[in-house]
Design a protein around this motif. Structure first.
Motif, PDB file in Angstrom:
ATOM      1  N   THR A 199      37.248  41.844  39.375  1.00 50.09           N
ATOM      2  CA  THR A 199      38.183  42.761  40.056  1.00 50.09           C
ATOM      3  C   THR A 199      38.848  41.967  41.181  1.00 50.09           C
ATOM      4  O   THR A 199      38.686  42.292  42.365  1.00 50.09           O
ATOM      5  N   GLY A 215      41.870  41.302  42.535  1.00 51.81           N
ATOM      6  CA  GLY A 215      42.863  41.730  43.523  1.00 51.81           C
ATOM      7  C   GLY A 215      43.756  40.601  43.992  1.00 51.81           C
ATOM      8  O   GLY A 215      44.261  39.812  43.188  1.00 51.81           O
ATOM      9  N   GLU A 234      42.228  40.431  36.667  1.00 50.62           N
ATOM     10  CA  GLU A 234      42.903  41.475  37.434  1.00 50.62           C
ATOM     11  C   GLU A 234      43.816  42.271  36.508  1.00 50.62           C
ATOM     12  O   GLU A 234      44.578  41.686  35.732  1.00 50.62           O
TER      13      GLU A 234
END
Length: 394
Positions: free
Chosen positions: A93, A95, A114
């Protein structure tokens, strides 16, 4: 003037004022430029390494707000660097990629995952500037990738802590993805799993929710609790022996660790406010190692719920703030009258029925100065005001 030139020229300007002058620069992508200026200004404080690199591109404000700081990202990298397993790493994840950018250089192979294509485009641009040109960038949903990926040494996961309406959530099963549901799958794919969760999450609840927690880390920066990290591993000790590690990152880092077993069996003594007063830092308070502090530092508490400590001799390495006690006042008219000469003080409330604003108004105190005033409750249930100042550390 093109967009890049505009950003470089006005990067220190006030963004709100600058927003009214878009018509003067028809060749500038103004929305993008303002995002970059605001992003750089945030990075100066939050991501100083990024801010020194001229052509780093920044995301929209929300992503900048939600991303880790450089200080907390470096702490995560330090934890990983202690491991012998550093062949492969995946951030599921990723980001804006702050945690990834500080952890990935420790590994031979690293993968950034992502689901937002926009953030992947930024990663493609930024990673070569950060020395991460060999990192693999994958634009997909983390659950889809987890299902088909090969096993790796380390997996990092920072579940989204907002619901469908944009409201903040805390519980593990309310985050996206749900780590509780994925725990066994994650441990089939990775030897070590690092999970970043809300600092508001109850640690005991986390230990009861996830079966494979081997370490807990509570991170504060300059006295403010920022992150809760859980390390999951296949082979672990019983939960009562899991070490809870706290760090307050500031000019002088403060570290303190304990196990749930130690905390359960530690014995606290109680005393009146004399000598030196100690207030644990935010990470220790969040972790809840209140009795362990007594055992480790030979301090005594004022009350089971006050979480303020005292000692006769000064303890320079106590993980929190320390003060030399000058006076102790009750709330009789005579004692409050003695306190009237004090016009300014830094007021803290611990286990006390009134809040800071209400009590400051009652005492007619302005904020600041070199005096520190603690409103609290003693073991006898007496309400007191403890006045002190910061000692000179030897």
């Amino acid at each position: 003037m093109n967009t890049r030139e505009f950003v470089l020229k006005f990067k220190e300007a006030d963004v709100k004022t600058l927003a009214f002058h878009g018509s003067k620069y028809p060749d500038v992508d103004f929305t993008y430029a303002l995002d970059q200026i605001k992003g750089w200004q945030t990075a100066r404080q939050k991501l100083p390494t990024y801010a020194t690199i001229t052509d780093i591109q920044y995301p929209h404000h929300l992503s900048m707000e939600q991303c880790s700081s450089e200080l907390t990202a470096r702490y995560k990298a330090k934890l990983v660097s202690a491991s012998a397993d550093r062949g492969s790493f995946i951030d599921l994840t990723a980001g804006f990629g702050i945690d990834f950018s500080f952890i990935a250089p420790l590994f031979h192979q690293s993968t950034y995952v992502e689901q937002q294509a926009y953030l992947c485009e930024l990663a493609h641009h930024n990673f070569p500037l950060l020395g991460l040109g060999k990192a693999q960038i994958v634009n997909t949903n983390c659950l889809d990738y987890l299902g088909q990926m090969d096993s790796v040494d380390w997996i990092f996961l920072d579940p989204a802590r907002r619901d469908k309406n944009g409201g903040k959530v805390v519980a593990i099963h309310d985050c996206e993805p749900d780590v509780e549901a994925l725990e066994e799958t994650l441990l089939k794919k990775g030897k070590h799993i690092m999970i970043k969760l809300s600092p508001m999450l109850d640690i005991s609840l986390a230990l009861n929710t996830l079966k494979h927690i081997s370490q807990v880390h509570v991170i504060a920066v300059n006295g403010e609790c920022k992150e809760l990290l859980l390390i999951l591993e296949r082979e672990i000790s019983p939960h009562d022996r899991v070490r809870v590690n706290t760090i307050n990152i500031q000019k002088e880092e403060q570290e303190f660790s304990f196990s749930m077993e130690e905390e359960e069996h530690a014995i606290c003594e109680y005393a009146k406010p004399e000598g030196y007063l100690y207030e644990p830092n935010a990470a220790v308070i969040k972790a809840g190692g209140f009795k362990s502090l007594c055992a480790r530092y030979a301090v005594k508490k004022l009350h089971p719920n006050s979480h303020l400590y005292v000692s006769d001799a000064f303890i320079p390495d106590f993980p929190g703030r320390s003060f030399l006690i000058d006076s102790v006042f009750g709330f009789s008219k005579k004692e409050l009258k003695e306190l009237q000469s004090l016009k300014q003080a830094n007021l803290t409330v611990r286990n006390f029925p009134q809040g800071v604003f209400e009590l400051r108004k009652r005492l007619k105190l302005s904020d600041g100065g070199n005096h520190y005033l603690f409103a609290t409750t003693l073991l006898s249930n007496e309400k007191v005001l403890i006045l002190g100042h910061k000692p000179l550390k030897s």
